[in-house]
Design a protein around this motif. Sequence first.
Motif, PDB file in Angstrom:
ATOM      1  N   PHE A 103      11.050  33.002  22.945  1.00 33.00           N
ATOM      2  CA  PHE A 103      10.285  33.148  21.710  1.00 33.00           C
ATOM      3  C   PHE A 103      10.796  32.200  20.635  1.00 33.00           C
ATOM      4  N   LEU A 104      12.103  32.263  20.350  1.00 33.96           N
ATOM      5  CA  LEU A 104      12.664  31.430  19.288  1.00 33.96           C
ATOM      6  C   LEU A 104      12.927  30.002  19.741  1.00 33.96           C
TER       7      LEU A 104
ATOM      8  N   THR B  31      14.621  40.479  14.007  1.00 31.98           N
ATOM      9  CA  THR B  31      15.940  41.041  14.288  1.00 31.98           C
ATOM     10  C   THR B  31      16.308  40.646  15.708  1.00 31.98           C
TER      11      THR B  31
ATOM     12  N   GLY C 296      18.954  40.622  18.869  1.00 34.44           N
ATOM     13  CA  GLY C 296      20.104  41.310  19.468  1.00 34.44           C
ATOM     14  C   GLY C 296      20.175  42.754  19.031  1.00 34.44           C
TER      15      GLY C 296
HETATM   16  P1  2BA Z   1      13.885  35.169  22.244  1.00 33.41           P
HETATM   17  O1  2BA Z   1      12.791  35.256  23.234  1.00 33.41           O
HETATM   18  O2  2BA Z   1      14.106  33.846  21.586  1.00 33.41           O
HETATM   19  O3  2BA Z   1      13.590  36.289  21.122  1.00 33.41           O
HETATM   20  C1  2BA Z   1      14.416  36.384  19.965  1.00 33.41           C
HETATM   21  C2  2BA Z   1      13.983  37.520  19.075  1.00 33.41           C
HETATM   22  O4  2BA Z   1      12.657  37.260  18.588  1.00 33.41           O
HETATM   23  C3  2BA Z   1      13.873  38.860  19.806  1.00 33.41           C
HETATM   24  O5  2BA Z   1      15.159  39.484  19.789  1.00 33.41           O
HETATM   25  C4  2BA Z   1      12.844  39.600  18.994  1.00 33.41           C
HETATM   26  O6  2BA Z   1      13.407  40.187  17.839  1.00 33.41           O
HETATM   27  C5  2BA Z   1      11.928  38.484  18.534  1.00 33.41           C
HETATM   28  N1  2BA Z   1      10.741  38.348  19.390  1.00 33.41           N
HETATM   29  C6  2BA Z   1      10.697  37.999  20.690  1.00 33.41           C
HETATM   30  N2  2BA Z   1       9.431  37.931  21.145  1.00 33.41           N
HETATM   31  C7  2BA Z   1       8.656  38.254  20.080  1.00 33.41           C
HETATM   32  C8  2BA Z   1       7.236  38.357  19.878  1.00 33.41           C
HETATM   33  N3  2BA Z   1       6.379  38.117  20.888  1.00 33.41           N
HETATM   34  N4  2BA Z   1       6.800  38.699  18.649  1.00 33.41           N
HETATM   35  C9  2BA Z   1       7.649  38.940  17.630  1.00 33.41           C
HETATM   36  N5  2BA Z   1       9.000  38.840  17.756  1.00 33.41           N
HETATM   37  C10 2BA Z   1       9.495  38.516  18.952  1.00 33.41           C
HETATM   38  P2  2BA Z   1      15.610  40.317  21.056  1.00 33.41           P
HETATM   39  O7  2BA Z   1      14.536  41.274  21.463  1.00 33.41           O
HETATM   40  O8  2BA Z   1      16.942  40.907  20.719  1.00 33.41           O
HETATM   41  O9  2BA Z   1      15.769  39.283  22.265  1.00 33.41           O
HETATM   42  C11 2BA Z   1      16.822  38.329  22.286  1.00 33.41           C
HETATM   43  C12 2BA Z   1      16.680  37.431  23.488  1.00 33.41           C
HETATM   44  O10 2BA Z   1      16.803  38.242  24.673  1.00 33.41           O
HETATM   45  C13 2BA Z   1      15.321  36.769  23.636  1.00 33.41           C
HETATM   46  O11 2BA Z   1      15.270  35.584  22.885  1.00 33.41           O
HETATM   47  C14 2BA Z   1      15.249  36.492  25.147  1.00 33.41           C
HETATM   48  O12 2BA Z   1      16.032  35.351  25.455  1.00 33.41           O
HETATM   49  C15 2BA Z   1      15.951  37.722  25.699  1.00 33.41           C
HETATM   50  N6  2BA Z   1      14.994  38.785  26.065  1.00 33.41           N
HETATM   51  C16 2BA Z   1      14.563  39.800  25.293  1.00 33.41           C
HETATM   52  N7  2BA Z   1      13.721  40.601  25.970  1.00 33.41           N
HETATM   53  C17 2BA Z   1      13.596  40.075  27.193  1.00 33.41           C
HETATM   54  C18 2BA Z   1      12.848  40.431  28.363  1.00 33.41           C
HETATM   55  N8  2BA Z   1      12.048  41.530  28.404  1.00 33.41           N
HETATM   56  N9  2BA Z   1      12.951  39.650  29.465  1.00 33.41           N
HETATM   57  C19 2BA Z   1      13.756  38.543  29.437  1.00 33.41           C
HETATM   58  N10 2BA Z   1      14.499  38.153  28.380  1.00 33.41           N
HETATM   59  C20 2BA Z   1      14.416  38.905  27.255  1.00 33.41           C
END
Ligand code: 2BA
Length: 109
Positions: free
Chosen positions: A36-37, A92, A94
């Motif tokens: 996402f980021l 947010t 982590g």
């Molecule tokens: P990212 O995908 O870069 O997401 C970073 C943060 O951005 C997420 O934190 C969440 O707060 C937000 N985010 C993600 N997708 C979003 C969306 N579609 N709309 C709005 N906000 C969104 P976290 O949930 O703590 O996730 C941190 C990192 O953990 C993620 O980085 C990803 O690398 C991993 N992750 C999280 N959930 C995952 C999953 N179900 N499967 C695989 N990796 C996951």
Amino acid sequence: MKLIITVVQDQDAPHLLEKLLGGGYRATRLATTGGFLRQGNTTLLVGAEDENVDEVLHLIEETCSSRQQTVTPWVPLGGSVDSYVPYPMEVTVGGATVFVLAVEDFRKL
Ligand code: 2BA
């Protein structure tokens, strides 16, 4: 045995690794990127016996903090993959995203 896959923020990874290794666990650190980021994060692979999973989860929980981040991801405008616009927003991130998988077989050859 279980395989614990945890995605953590880069800032927390060294401290978490230190605690895991200090606790007698083994870990593999992968440099990863959040979907996402599109920013760097760290994924740790930890193989642990079933009875130690709770302790590993506890170490992760006490080490990894959630943080507010203002980001400007590029999002599609109107669903078209051709037109992306920067869109500032606060998220947010982590403390940790954790997957616990059953390990069918574990060998060191
Ligand atoms: P990212 O995908 O870069 O997401 C970073 C943060 O951005 C997420 O934190 C969440 O707060 C937000 N985010 C993600 N997708 C979003 C969306 N579609 N709309 C709005 N906000 C969104 P976290 O949930 O703590 O996730 C941190 C990192 O953990 C993620 O980085 C990803 O690398 C991993 N992750 C999280 N959930 C995952 C999953 N179900 N499967 C695989 N990796 C996951």
